[in-house]
Enzyme design. Structure first.
Site, PDB file in Angstrom:
ATOM      1  N   SER A 174      -3.130  -7.844   3.125  1.00  0.00           N
ATOM      2  CA  SER A 174      -3.242  -7.636   4.576  1.00  0.00           C
ATOM      3  C   SER A 174      -3.625  -8.926   5.279  1.00  0.00           C
ATOM      4  O   SER A 174      -3.111  -9.225   6.364  1.00  0.00           O
ATOM      5  CB  SER A 174      -4.288  -6.561   4.867  1.00  0.00           C
ATOM      6  OG  SER A 174      -3.939  -5.367   4.237  1.00  0.00           O
ATOM      7  N   HIS A 181       0.846  -1.201   0.000  1.00  0.00           N
ATOM      8  CA  HIS A 181       0.000   0.000   0.000  1.00  0.00           C
ATOM      9  C   HIS A 181       0.885   1.257   0.000  1.00  0.00           C
ATOM     10  O   HIS A 181       0.621   2.212  -0.739  1.00  0.00           O
ATOM     11  CB  HIS A 181      -0.903   0.038   1.239  1.00  0.00           C
ATOM     12  CG  HIS A 181      -1.961  -1.029   1.288  1.00  0.00           C
ATOM     13  ND1 HIS A 181      -2.083  -1.912   2.326  1.00  0.00           N
ATOM     14  CD2 HIS A 181      -2.949  -1.350   0.425  1.00  0.00           C
ATOM     15  CE1 HIS A 181      -3.113  -2.722   2.110  1.00  0.00           C
ATOM     16  NE2 HIS A 181      -3.652  -2.412   0.958  1.00  0.00           N
ATOM     17  N   ARG A 191      -2.594  -5.661  -8.443  1.00  0.00           N
ATOM     18  CA  ARG A 191      -1.389  -6.453  -8.176  1.00  0.00           C
ATOM     19  C   ARG A 191      -1.227  -7.560  -9.197  1.00  0.00           C
ATOM     20  O   ARG A 191      -0.128  -7.926  -9.569  1.00  0.00           O
ATOM     21  CB  ARG A 191      -1.483  -7.084  -6.776  1.00  0.00           C
ATOM     22  CG  ARG A 191      -1.390  -6.092  -5.643  1.00  0.00           C
ATOM     23  CD  ARG A 191      -1.882  -6.688  -4.364  1.00  0.00           C
ATOM     24  NE  ARG A 191      -3.292  -7.061  -4.489  1.00  0.00           N
ATOM     25  CZ  ARG A 191      -3.972  -7.756  -3.622  1.00  0.00           C
ATOM     26  NH1 ARG A 191      -3.374  -8.202  -2.543  1.00  0.00           N
ATOM     27  NH2 ARG A 191      -5.244  -8.031  -3.815  1.00  0.00           N
ATOM     28  N   LYS A 215     -16.224  -6.404   6.460  1.00  0.00           N
ATOM     29  CA  LYS A 215     -14.992  -7.203   6.509  1.00  0.00           C
ATOM     30  C   LYS A 215     -14.583  -7.619   7.925  1.00  0.00           C
ATOM     31  O   LYS A 215     -13.622  -8.347   8.086  1.00  0.00           O
ATOM     32  CB  LYS A 215     -13.850  -6.395   5.875  1.00  0.00           C
ATOM     33  CG  LYS A 215     -13.568  -6.778   4.425  1.00  0.00           C
ATOM     34  CD  LYS A 215     -12.215  -6.248   3.972  1.00  0.00           C
ATOM     35  CE  LYS A 215     -11.761  -6.886   2.675  1.00  0.00           C
ATOM     36  NZ  LYS A 215     -10.495  -6.358   2.186  1.00  0.00           N
TER      37      LYS A 215
HETATM   38  N1  COA Z   1      -0.356  -3.991  -1.501  1.00  0.00           N
HETATM   39  C1  COA Z   1      -0.753  -4.944  -0.674  1.00  0.00           C
HETATM   40  N2  COA Z   1      -2.013  -5.376  -0.572  1.00  0.00           N
HETATM   41  C2  COA Z   1      -2.918  -4.802  -1.347  1.00  0.00           C
HETATM   42  C3  COA Z   1      -2.593  -3.802  -2.265  1.00  0.00           C
HETATM   43  C4  COA Z   1      -1.236  -3.398  -2.333  1.00  0.00           C
HETATM   44  N3  COA Z   1      -0.814  -2.454  -3.162  1.00  0.00           N
HETATM   45  N4  COA Z   1      -3.702  -3.437  -2.910  1.00  0.00           N
HETATM   46  C5  COA Z   1      -4.691  -4.186  -2.428  1.00  0.00           C
HETATM   47  N5  COA Z   1      -4.227  -5.023  -1.482  1.00  0.00           N
HETATM   48  C6  COA Z   1      -4.979  -6.052  -0.745  1.00  0.00           C
HETATM   49  C7  COA Z   1      -5.409  -5.634   0.620  1.00  0.00           C
HETATM   50  O1  COA Z   1      -4.412  -5.921   1.555  1.00  0.00           O
HETATM   51  C8  COA Z   1      -6.652  -6.473   0.808  1.00  0.00           C
HETATM   52  O2  COA Z   1      -6.265  -7.757   1.195  1.00  0.00           O
HETATM   53  P1  COA Z   1      -7.179  -8.678   2.122  1.00  0.00           P
HETATM   54  O3  COA Z   1      -8.574  -8.623   1.593  1.00  0.00           O
HETATM   55  O4  COA Z   1      -6.519  -9.990   1.975  1.00  0.00           O
HETATM   56  O5  COA Z   1      -7.079  -8.149   3.511  1.00  0.00           O
HETATM   57  C9  COA Z   1      -7.234  -6.567  -0.588  1.00  0.00           C
HETATM   58  O6  COA Z   1      -6.160  -6.320  -1.460  1.00  0.00           O
HETATM   59  C10 COA Z   1      -8.254  -5.541  -0.927  1.00  0.00           C
HETATM   60  O7  COA Z   1      -8.191  -4.545   0.018  1.00  0.00           O
HETATM   61  P2  COA Z   1      -8.236  -2.993  -0.178  1.00  0.00           P
HETATM   62  O8  COA Z   1      -7.383  -2.514  -1.291  1.00  0.00           O
HETATM   63  O9  COA Z   1      -8.008  -2.410   1.170  1.00  0.00           O
HETATM   64  O10 COA Z   1      -9.649  -2.757  -0.664  1.00  0.00           O
HETATM   65  P3  COA Z   1     -10.963  -3.230  -0.046  1.00  0.00           P
HETATM   66  O11 COA Z   1     -11.528  -4.155  -1.038  1.00  0.00           O
HETATM   67  O12 COA Z   1     -10.844  -3.705   1.342  1.00  0.00           O
HETATM   68  O13 COA Z   1     -11.698  -1.834   0.011  1.00  0.00           O
HETATM   69  C11 COA Z   1     -13.306  -0.229  -0.495  1.00  0.00           C
HETATM   70  C12 COA Z   1     -12.812  -1.638  -0.688  1.00  0.00           C
HETATM   71  C13 COA Z   1     -13.129   0.258   0.917  1.00  0.00           C
HETATM   72  C14 COA Z   1     -12.578   0.686  -1.440  1.00  0.00           C
HETATM   73  C15 COA Z   1     -14.802  -0.316  -0.877  1.00  0.00           C
HETATM   74  O14 COA Z   1     -15.414  -1.312  -0.099  1.00  0.00           O
HETATM   75  C16 COA Z   1     -15.512   0.984  -0.663  1.00  0.00           C
HETATM   76  O15 COA Z   1     -15.403   1.884  -1.459  1.00  0.00           O
HETATM   77  N6  COA Z   1     -16.275   1.099   0.455  1.00  0.00           N
HETATM   78  C17 COA Z   1     -17.018   2.298   0.795  1.00  0.00           C
HETATM   79  C18 COA Z   1     -18.512   2.099   0.598  1.00  0.00           C
HETATM   80  C19 COA Z   1     -18.881   2.226  -0.852  1.00  0.00           C
HETATM   81  O16 COA Z   1     -18.750   3.258  -1.483  1.00  0.00           O
HETATM   82  N7  COA Z   1     -19.392   1.118  -1.393  1.00  0.00           N
HETATM   83  C20 COA Z   1     -19.833   1.062  -2.771  1.00  0.00           C
HETATM   84  C21 COA Z   1     -18.684   0.777  -3.714  1.00  0.00           C
HETATM   85  S1  COA Z   1     -19.221   0.763  -5.374  1.00  0.00           S
END
Ligand code: COA
Length: 159
Positions: A129, A18, A91, A42
């Site tokens: 993560s 990240h 990724r 989550k």
């Molecule tokens: N390096 C390491 N890990 C990474 C990464 C990077 N560069 N990019 C993504 N990841 C991993 C994360 O660690 C996470 O792993 P895990 O699920 O094993 O813990 C996974 O990829 C995805 O996580 P993240 O990038 O944090 O995104 P998310 O899917 O958890 O987040 C939101 C999604 C928060 C952006 C989305 O749910 C959101 O917008 N929520 C707000 C409500 C909303 O608007 N909803 C409608 C959306 S249309």
């Protein structure tokens, strides 16, 4: 304030992958908002406040960023913060389907906000993560993957 981009995620916890992405985005935009989602769907291991604090510590030193929590629609929060771009990381090909859906839905909700994809350094392409949490919970070494303060926080949490 110039061009503002928002980088949303659960960041449970923020990893070096990240941070790599934030550094890349910080070179492209005037200001980056790292937006830590409450994300009750989550059931994160760290509370929202803990995730925000840890992200602030790990990203300390990058001048044009701020870390904020949010618990509303991402596009609403982006508008509130005057961000016109959402940054997401790709990724591997496996990320694409979910990201395609998210970007498409966000565009439907707010056509004026663009999603921009960045790739982290190759060495972080397998990092997540949840893997970091699992390795740490089983006594493995995660020092290569997270900031030292986050490593300590993970150890404390597991105890
Ligand atoms: N390096 C390491 N890990 C990474 C990464 C990077 N560069 N990019 C993504 N990841 C991993 C994360 O660690 C996470 O792993 P895990 O699920 O094993 O813990 C996974 O990829 C995805 O996580 P993240 O990038 O944090 O995104 P998310 O899917 O958890 O987040 C939101 C999604 C928060 C952006 C989305 O749910 C959101 O917008 N929520 C707000 C409500 C909303 O608007 N909803 C409608 C959306 S249309």
């Amino acid at each position: 304030m110039g061009k503002i981009a928002i980088y949303p995620g659960t960041f449970d916890p923020l990893t070096n992958g990240h941070s790599d992405l934030v550094q890349r985005a910080a070179r492209l935009f005037d200001h980056i908002i790292v937006a830590v989602a409450t994300n009750p769907g989550k059931t994160p291991q760290f509370s929202a406040n803990e995730r925000i604090k840890l992200a602030q510590i790990a990203l300390n030193g990058i001048n044009n960023i701020e870390v904020c929590g949010f618990d509303q629609l991402l596009v609403d929060f982006a508008r509130e913060k005057q961000a016109s771009v959402i940054i997401r990381g790709l990724r591997a090909v496996s990320d694409f389907e979910y990201e395609f859906q998210l970007a498409g839905m966000n565009r439907k909700l707010a056509a004026d906000i663009e999603t921009l994809f960045l790739m982290p350094a190759e060495k972080y392409s397998y990092l997540s993560s949840s893997l970091v949490r699992e390795i740490s919970s089983l006594g493995g070494d995660v020092s290569e993957f997270v900031h030292p303060r986050i490593e300590t926080a993970l150890c404390d949490k597991m105890r």
